[in-house]
Design an enzyme around this catalytic site. Structure first.
Site, PDB file in Angstrom:
ATOM      1  N   ALA A  19       0.835  -1.201   0.000  1.00  0.00           N
ATOM      2  CA  ALA A  19       0.000   0.000   0.000  1.00  0.00           C
ATOM      3  C   ALA A  19       0.872   1.254   0.000  1.00  0.00           C
ATOM      4  O   ALA A  19       1.847   1.353   0.741  1.00  0.00           O
ATOM      5  CB  ALA A  19      -0.913  -0.003   1.225  1.00  0.00           C
ATOM      6  N   HIS A  20       0.489   2.227  -0.846  1.00  0.00           N
ATOM      7  CA  HIS A  20       1.234   3.476  -0.915  1.00  0.00           C
ATOM      8  C   HIS A  20       0.446   4.485  -1.733  1.00  0.00           C
ATOM      9  O   HIS A  20      -0.546   4.147  -2.372  1.00  0.00           O
ATOM     10  CB  HIS A  20       2.612   3.264  -1.552  1.00  0.00           C
ATOM     11  CG  HIS A  20       2.536   2.780  -2.971  1.00  0.00           C
ATOM     12  ND1 HIS A  20       2.194   1.487  -3.290  1.00  0.00           N
ATOM     13  CD2 HIS A  20       2.761   3.410  -4.158  1.00  0.00           C
ATOM     14  CE1 HIS A  20       2.200   1.337  -4.609  1.00  0.00           C
ATOM     15  NE2 HIS A  20       2.540   2.497  -5.159  1.00  0.00           N
ATOM     16  N   ALA A  21       0.902   5.714  -1.708  1.00  0.00           N
ATOM     17  CA  ALA A  21       0.359   6.784  -2.551  1.00  0.00           C
ATOM     18  C   ALA A  21       1.522   7.701  -2.904  1.00  0.00           C
ATOM     19  O   ALA A  21       2.670   7.445  -2.533  1.00  0.00           O
ATOM     20  CB  ALA A  21      -0.747   7.546  -1.826  1.00  0.00           C
TER      21      ALA A  21
END
Length: 286
Positions: free
Chosen positions: A67-69
């Protein structure tokens, strides 16, 4: 460059977390980023929105979601969290569901964490290490397996003995030699040195995993001096596609890219050197 032990504090590891769905799984990883002072709650919302917008491309290997942005004001410092789920959840990925491990990354830039991502990719690709992580009973056990450091360093911050190198990946079959005339992999047109793009939604997370795996394969083939691998995002990839020999990415991102005039190859498991070897052979028809 920073090491894994600097990015993943012991307090950012949680095991046997129960969640009802993928969004709650990502939120659990984001909550740890918040509690360790790595990011604000706004970044958690950005990670969830990233999946909602781009699809489950963050599920980059069987059972594993990264998960990341994008870097944003919601990121306070570069760091990670680790959530092992009590029960697997579906993210909607055709090949790699269900997910039992969610690792989250918050980054202030696109470059400082690349070495740590390469180390993590090698660890998760090693069957023995992956099994040990899945069976670890405590957060302390996970931390020592991931970082290779002494537990006393996690608690006190004191220097520890040098961490062992990540496990070596299994040997791959020999690849054909480069073209005898040009000294580069055989391909019609283009310069002697080729570029392959590894692409994800943001260019700083899953694409780095795939870049590392591809570079391992190229090194085994003896093609590292002929091919440059660049991790990038979908927007940049469209602009760079005409200069690339190929694009390697997930099925979801491939659909987002559409026809860019360059071969787009789908990789299901971003940590599997065997699959990437096969895709590279298909790309160069060897």
């Amino acid at each position: 460059m920073v090491a894994l032990k600097e990015l993943l504090p012991l307090d950012a590891i949680r095991l046997d977390v129960s969640v009802p769905n993928w969004a709650k799984a990502v939120r659990a990883s984001g909550d740890l980023l918040v509690s360790t002072g790595t990011a604000t709650d706004g970044y958690t919302a950005e990670m969830i929105a990233n999946v909602a917008e781009n699809g489950p491309y963050i599920v980059l290997a069987p059972g594993f979601a990264f998960a990341h942005a994008r870097p944003s004001p919601a990121v306070l410092r570069t760091g990670m969290s680790w959530v092992r789920l009590a029960e697997p959840v579906e993210f909607g990925h055709e090949a790699n569901d269900p997910v039992t491990l969610v690792v989250a990354l918050a980054a202030t830039d696109a470059g400082s964490h690349t070495d740590a991502m390469a180390t993590l990719a090698r660890l998760l690709a090693d069957p023995e290490t992956s099994r040990a992580l899945a069976e670890a009973r405590t957060s302390e056990d996970v931390w020592t397996l991931v970082t290779g450091a002494e537990l006393s360093e996690a608690r006190t911050g004191a220097p520890a003995a040098a961490a062992p190198e990540a496990p070596e990946a299994p040997a791959a079959p020999a690849a054909p030699a480069p073209d005898a005339t040009t000294g580069a992999p055989a391909r019609s047109g283009g310069a002697d040195r080729h570029t392959i793009l590894t692409v994800c939604g943001n260019g700083l997370g899953t694409s780095l995993f795939l870049k590392n795996t591809l570079e391992q394969v190229l090194e085994r083939w003896g093609w590292s001096s002929f091919v440059t691998v660049e991790a990038t995002d979908t927007i940049s990839a469209k602009g760079k596609a005409s200069e690339a020999a190929a694009i390697l990415t997930s099925g979801e991102i491939a659909r987002t890219l559409g026809d860019v005039g360059t071969p787009v190859r789908v990789v299901e498991n971003f940590t599997d050197t065997g699959e990437v070897d096969r895709v590279l052979r298909e790309t160069y028809e060897v």
